[in-house]
Design a protein around this motif. Structure first.
Motif, mmCIF file in Angstrom:
data_model
loop_
_atom_site.group_PDB
_atom_site.id
_atom_site.type_symbol
_atom_site.label_atom_id
_atom_site.label_comp_id
_atom_site.label_asym_id
_atom_site.label_seq_id
_atom_site.Cartn_x
_atom_site.Cartn_y
_atom_site.Cartn_z
ATOM 1 N N LYS A 40 68.450 60.759 78.387
ATOM 2 C CA LYS A 40 68.710 61.911 77.520
ATOM 3 C C LYS A 40 68.428 63.173 78.323
ATOM 4 O O LYS A 40 67.378 63.295 78.947
ATOM 5 N N LEU A 41 69.374 64.106 78.273
ATOM 6 C CA LEU A 41 69.276 65.309 79.079
ATOM 7 C C LEU A 41 69.574 66.537 78.231
ATOM 8 O O LEU A 41 70.526 66.535 77.450
ATOM 9 N N ILE A 42 68.737 67.566 78.361
ATOM 10 C CA ILE A 42 69.007 68.869 77.753
ATOM 11 C C ILE A 42 68.705 69.929 78.804
ATOM 12 O O ILE A 42 67.988 69.665 79.777
ATOM 13 N N CYS A 43 69.256 71.114 78.623
ATOM 14 C CA CYS A 43 68.926 72.243 79.475
ATOM 15 C C CYS A 43 68.299 73.313 78.609
ATOM 16 O O CYS A 43 68.694 73.502 77.462
ATOM 17 N N GLN A 44 67.325 74.023 79.155
ATOM 18 C CA GLN A 44 66.646 75.058 78.398
ATOM 19 C C GLN A 44 66.265 76.200 79.320
ATOM 20 O O GLN A 44 66.147 76.022 80.525
ATOM 21 N N ASN A 45 66.084 77.368 78.711
ATOM 22 C CA ASN A 45 65.654 78.524 79.499
ATOM 23 C C ASN A 45 64.464 79.232 78.858
ATOM 24 O O ASN A 45 64.298 80.421 79.004
ATOM 25 N N GLY A 46 63.652 78.524 78.174
ATOM 26 C CA GLY A 46 62.484 79.111 77.535
ATOM 27 C C GLY A 46 62.691 79.313 76.047
ATOM 28 O O GLY A 46 61.887 78.881 75.242
ATOM 29 N N THR A 47 63.770 79.987 75.666
ATOM 30 C CA THR A 47 64.017 80.248 74.245
ATOM 31 C C THR A 47 65.157 79.418 73.681
ATOM 32 O O THR A 47 65.155 79.083 72.514
#
Length: 164
Positions: free
Chosen positions: A114-121
């Motif tokens: 399972k993969l997600i990308c995030q940038n803090g918010t």
């Protein structure tokens, strides 16, 4: 009296239906979209595999510091992520190359990554990739050799000792 009861029941049913519609409303779209060309990874236990994941900024503003977050099966390790983070303008795309290490003790079968990308918010949509693990033939030979040697040692031991 009956008319009032019907009216109250109608109001209650209407309120329940309205609240059910709002409870099942779709979540707002995220400006980060993930995609991957490979639906299934094929890997041999004890080896490493590379996975390229594309990220697209569908929002209207700059998104900086985008990093991948990977949920792997037990004992799997992320060896490297290149680049470590991305900065994407509106409408721009980028990609991450993940190198994953599969332990030699991993059983053959299909596992989920399972993969997600995030940038803090913000978080992207979740991307689930299946990984088909096959067993290395050398591992099978090693196990077979250990069993045969153990059987030979037991045979020699019991022949020398005989019955008592």
């Amino acid at each position: 009296m009956r008319n009032r009861l019907r009216m109250i029941c109608g109001i209650i049913i209407t309120l329940l239906l309205c609240s059910a519609d709002s409870a099942f409303a779709a979540e707002p779209e995220t400006p980060l979209t993930l995609s991957c060309e490979a639906n299934t990874l094929r890997v041999t236990n004890g080896k490493s595999v590379s996975l390229t994941v594309k990220v697209k900024n569908t929002g209207v503003s700059l998104l900086s510091g985008i990093r991948p977050k990977v949920d792997l099966p037990y004992k799997w390790v992320v060896e490297s992520v290149k680049p470590e983070n991305l900065d994407l303008q509106s409408g721009e795309s980028g990609s991450f190359v993940l190198t994953l290490a599969v332990p030699p003790s991993q059983n053959a079968g299909t596992h989920e990554i399972k993969l997600i990308c995030q940038n803090g918010t913000l978080e992207s949509n979740a991307l689930v990739i299946s990984a088909a693990v096959s067993t290395d033939i050398r591992y099978l030979w090693f196990i077979t050799t250990v069993v045969v040697v153990a059987a030979m040692i037991a045979l020699v031991y019991f022949r020398k000792q005989g019955r008592r």
